[in-house]
Motif scaffolding. Structure first.
Motif, PDB file in Angstrom:
ATOM      1  N   ILE A   1      -8.872   2.416  -2.376  1.00 52.24           N
ATOM      2  CA  ILE A   1      -8.330   2.567  -3.737  1.00 52.24           C
ATOM      3  C   ILE A   1      -8.911   1.547  -4.713  1.00 52.24           C
ATOM      4  O   ILE A   1      -9.318   1.901  -5.825  1.00 52.24           O
ATOM      5  N   GLN A   2      -8.993   0.268  -4.310  1.00 49.49           N
ATOM      6  CA  GLN A   2      -9.475  -0.745  -5.263  1.00 49.49           C
ATOM      7  C   GLN A   2     -10.920  -0.490  -5.678  1.00 49.49           C
ATOM      8  O   GLN A   2     -11.310  -0.800  -6.803  1.00 49.49           O
TER       9      GLN A   2
ATOM     10  N   TYR B   1      -7.176   9.728  -4.903  1.00 51.25           N
ATOM     11  CA  TYR B   1      -7.201   9.262  -3.513  1.00 51.25           C
ATOM     12  C   TYR B   1      -6.500  10.260  -2.614  1.00 51.25           C
ATOM     13  O   TYR B   1      -5.412  10.727  -2.896  1.00 51.25           O
TER      14      TYR B   1
ATOM     15  N   GLU C   1       0.838  -1.193   0.000  1.00 56.37           N
ATOM     16  CA  GLU C   1       0.000   0.000   0.000  1.00 56.37           C
ATOM     17  C   GLU C   1       0.873   1.242   0.000  1.00 56.37           C
ATOM     18  O   GLU C   1       1.994   1.181   0.465  1.00 56.37           O
ATOM     19  N   ALA C   2       0.413   2.403  -0.475  1.00 54.51           N
ATOM     20  CA  ALA C   2      -0.874   2.591  -1.090  1.00 54.51           C
ATOM     21  C   ALA C   2      -0.745   2.657  -2.613  1.00 54.51           C
ATOM     22  O   ALA C   2      -1.602   2.146  -3.323  1.00 54.51           O
TER      23      ALA C   2
ATOM     24  N   ALA D   1      -1.608  -3.242  -9.050  1.00 54.08           N
ATOM     25  CA  ALA D   1      -1.847  -4.641  -8.685  1.00 54.08           C
ATOM     26  C   ALA D   1      -3.265  -5.031  -9.080  1.00 54.08           C
ATOM     27  O   ALA D   1      -3.503  -6.131  -9.594  1.00 54.08           O
TER      28      ALA D   1
ATOM     29  N   ILE E   1      -1.440  -0.198  -5.265  1.00 52.00           N
ATOM     30  CA  ILE E   1      -2.720  -0.916  -5.321  1.00 52.00           C
ATOM     31  C   ILE E   1      -3.395  -0.841  -6.690  1.00 52.00           C
ATOM     32  O   ILE E   1      -3.865  -1.849  -7.217  1.00 52.00           O
TER      33      ILE E   1
ATOM     34  N   LYS F   1       0.630  -4.396   4.182  1.00 51.33           N
ATOM     35  CA  LYS F   1       0.267  -3.239   5.007  1.00 51.33           C
ATOM     36  C   LYS F   1       1.538  -2.628   5.600  1.00 51.33           C
ATOM     37  O   LYS F   1       2.495  -3.342   5.900  1.00 51.33           O
TER      38      LYS F   1
ATOM     39  N   HIS G   1      -7.243  -6.811   2.021  1.00 57.73           N
ATOM     40  CA  HIS G   1      -5.836  -7.187   2.241  1.00 57.73           C
ATOM     41  C   HIS G   1      -5.509  -8.078   1.037  1.00 57.73           C
ATOM     42  O   HIS G   1      -4.746  -7.708   0.163  1.00 57.73           O
ATOM     43  N   GLN G   2      -6.212  -9.224   0.950  1.00 59.52           N
ATOM     44  CA  GLN G   2      -6.328  -9.916  -0.339  1.00 59.52           C
ATOM     45  C   GLN G   2      -7.603  -9.374  -0.986  1.00 59.52           C
ATOM     46  O   GLN G   2      -8.605  -9.168  -0.303  1.00 59.52           O
ATOM     47  N   VAL G   3      -7.544  -9.110  -2.294  1.00 59.06           N
ATOM     48  CA  VAL G   3      -8.698  -8.512  -2.982  1.00 59.06           C
ATOM     49  C   VAL G   3      -9.128  -9.400  -4.146  1.00 59.06           C
ATOM     50  O   VAL G   3      -8.318  -9.751  -5.007  1.00 59.06           O
ATOM     51  N   ASP G   4     -10.408  -9.781  -4.155  1.00 54.54           N
ATOM     52  CA  ASP G   4     -10.999 -10.511  -5.275  1.00 54.54           C
ATOM     53  C   ASP G   4     -11.255  -9.478  -6.365  1.00 54.54           C
ATOM     54  O   ASP G   4     -12.199  -8.680  -6.277  1.00 54.54           O
ATOM     55  N   THR G   5     -10.421  -9.490  -7.405  1.00 51.15           N
ATOM     56  CA  THR G   5     -10.500  -8.420  -8.419  1.00 51.15           C
ATOM     57  C   THR G   5     -11.833  -8.463  -9.166  1.00 51.15           C
ATOM     58  O   THR G   5     -12.376  -7.413  -9.524  1.00 51.15           O
TER      59      THR G   5
ATOM     60  N   GLU H   1      -6.673   6.795   0.797  1.00 49.71           N
ATOM     61  CA  GLU H   1      -5.810   5.620   0.840  1.00 49.71           C
ATOM     62  C   GLU H   1      -5.994   4.902   2.171  1.00 49.71           C
ATOM     63  O   GLU H   1      -6.349   5.543   3.146  1.00 49.71           O
ATOM     64  N   ALA H   2      -5.738   3.597   2.291  1.00 52.66           N
ATOM     65  CA  ALA H   2      -5.341   2.739   1.209  1.00 52.66           C
ATOM     66  C   ALA H   2      -6.507   1.873   0.737  1.00 52.66           C
ATOM     67  O   ALA H   2      -6.655   1.639  -0.451  1.00 52.66           O
TER      68      ALA H   2
ATOM     69  N   ILE I   1       2.287  -9.103   5.676  1.00 51.62           N
ATOM     70  CA  ILE I   1       1.248  -9.835   4.943  1.00 51.62           C
ATOM     71  C   ILE I   1       0.841 -11.028   5.797  1.00 51.62           C
ATOM     72  O   ILE I   1       1.689 -11.760   6.301  1.00 51.62           O
TER      73      ILE I   1
ATOM     74  N   PHE J   1      -5.300 -10.031  -5.949  1.00 46.48           N
ATOM     75  CA  PHE J   1      -4.038  -9.427  -5.517  1.00 46.48           C
ATOM     76  C   PHE J   1      -4.048  -9.250  -4.009  1.00 46.48           C
ATOM     77  O   PHE J   1      -5.111  -9.269  -3.378  1.00 46.48           O
ATOM     78  N   VAL J   2      -2.852  -9.117  -3.461  1.00 45.81           N
ATOM     79  CA  VAL J   2      -2.674  -8.906  -2.023  1.00 45.81           C
ATOM     80  C   VAL J   2      -1.803  -7.672  -1.854  1.00 45.81           C
ATOM     81  O   VAL J   2      -0.833  -7.508  -2.584  1.00 45.81           O
ATOM     82  N   TYR J   3      -2.181  -6.777  -0.945  1.00 44.57           N
ATOM     83  CA  TYR J   3      -1.282  -5.655  -0.679  1.00 44.57           C
ATOM     84  C   TYR J   3      -0.746  -5.726   0.741  1.00 44.57           C
ATOM     85  O   TYR J   3      -1.483  -5.925   1.692  1.00 44.57           O
TER      86      TYR J   3
END
Lengths: 203, 203
Positions: B62-63, B78, A58-59, A65, A62, A80, B28-32, B58-59, A109, A76-78
């Motif tokens: 953002i997605q 952001y 981050e940030a 990703a 993102i 922290k 944290h993990q994001v399902d795109t 942020e953060a 992570i 994707f994973v960001y």
């Protein structure tokens, strides 16, 4: 990536020989269409190698990703930068020194989102000193995951980041590689001084 | 948004009556793919009103700002939580108190990326106390921009955020509205206690 180099020429603000601001289209205001194309370009550059997960920090990583995850059809994973109150489980972590801010912070992570079954593409907006990206590579290795490679949107090729990553055996692709810059002039890798000068009036 | 409610039931971890973790698929993990659909849902809910820019902080916003920007075909901006070294120009700013972290921080946006010509949709992952979203609304008004509305992915309807925003005359849409929760049980707005209990075994 020609379109990206042109935007850097048109809108990038070079504040010194090391500081480039691209916050009109990449990392404060974000051109969503360009970001999507950046994601597609990362997918193309690393095609042929299966990727199960995109990783960033981050940030400002993102949006890229997310774009790479969309192009590859994976989550994707960001990482922290601060331990969240709600992030109580076990984490992989690495220290990162920010030369811009002159401070060291931890990136982390959750163990839940990275493991030996993952094939990981790391992406970020900038590759300069490489501090954050080296930290992410360390985390991928600690997790026992396979590292597919590192993709950066803009590389400051005159700084040590690429060399550090290559010494670690990492495949690196950057979409715009800046060989040198000074107020009003940016020269990309492979470009002559004259070509860089010719674009000066656009800045 | 039914699909989102189901994911919250399946994967959300309720740590207390106020803390919900959704970091396996949202922040944290994001399902795109789900994030893209969330963006389309925001575009649908605010359709009929022109939007020139999506705004978030942020953060973890953002997605979803990226997804809404993709669906609407506009850029997103952001707000930064720290003044960046490279962000030297004039900024709009507002104080935000984080109840989770028990600290107050400033959010800021460059004057360059928000102004009287903008019609702004604000989005964020959570609407709970409303602190960050109220700060963004203040910034939009300070900039003289038109506020189209606020979209949140998950609303904790038992907290005061929605009320605060509505008192400011803001149109609010949330994709999942949680009326109450306790370890193992989440009840969405409009749902009976019995319906919430029936889903308990899935948690």
């Amino acid at each position: 990536m020609k379109q990206l180099e042109e935007r850097i020429r048109q809108e990038g603000l070079i504040l010194s020989e090391t500081v480039l601001k691209v916050d009109s289209f990449l990392n404060h205001q974000v051109d969503t269409q360009l970001a999507l194309e950046i994601g597609q370009e990362f997918a193309r550059l690393f095609s042929g190698k299966p990727v199960t997960k995109v990783l960033t920090v981050e940030a400002s990583g993102i949006q890229f990703a997310m774009a790479a995850g969309i192009a590859l059809g994976v989550p994707f994973v960001y990482a922290k930068k601060k331990k969240a109150v709600t992030l109580s489980e076990k984490v992989y972590s690495a220290p990162v020194h920010s030369f811009t801010r002159q401070e060291t912070y931890q990136i982390s992570i959750s163990h839940k989102y990275l493991g030996p079954d993952d094939k990981v593409l790391i992406v970020d907006d900038f590759l300069a000193t490489g501090a954050a990206l080296v930290g992410l590579v360390q985390i991928v290795r600690e997790a026992g995951a396979e590292l597919v490679g590192v993709g950066s949107v803009i590389e400051k090729s005159f700084q040590e980041g690429r060399g550090l990553l290559e010494q670690m055996g990492v495949e690196v692709h950057s979409l715009a590689r800046i060989a040198a810059m000074s107020p009003g002039v940016v020269r990309f890798v492979g470009e002559t001084d004259a070509a860089a000068e010719q674009t000066k009036e656009n800045l």
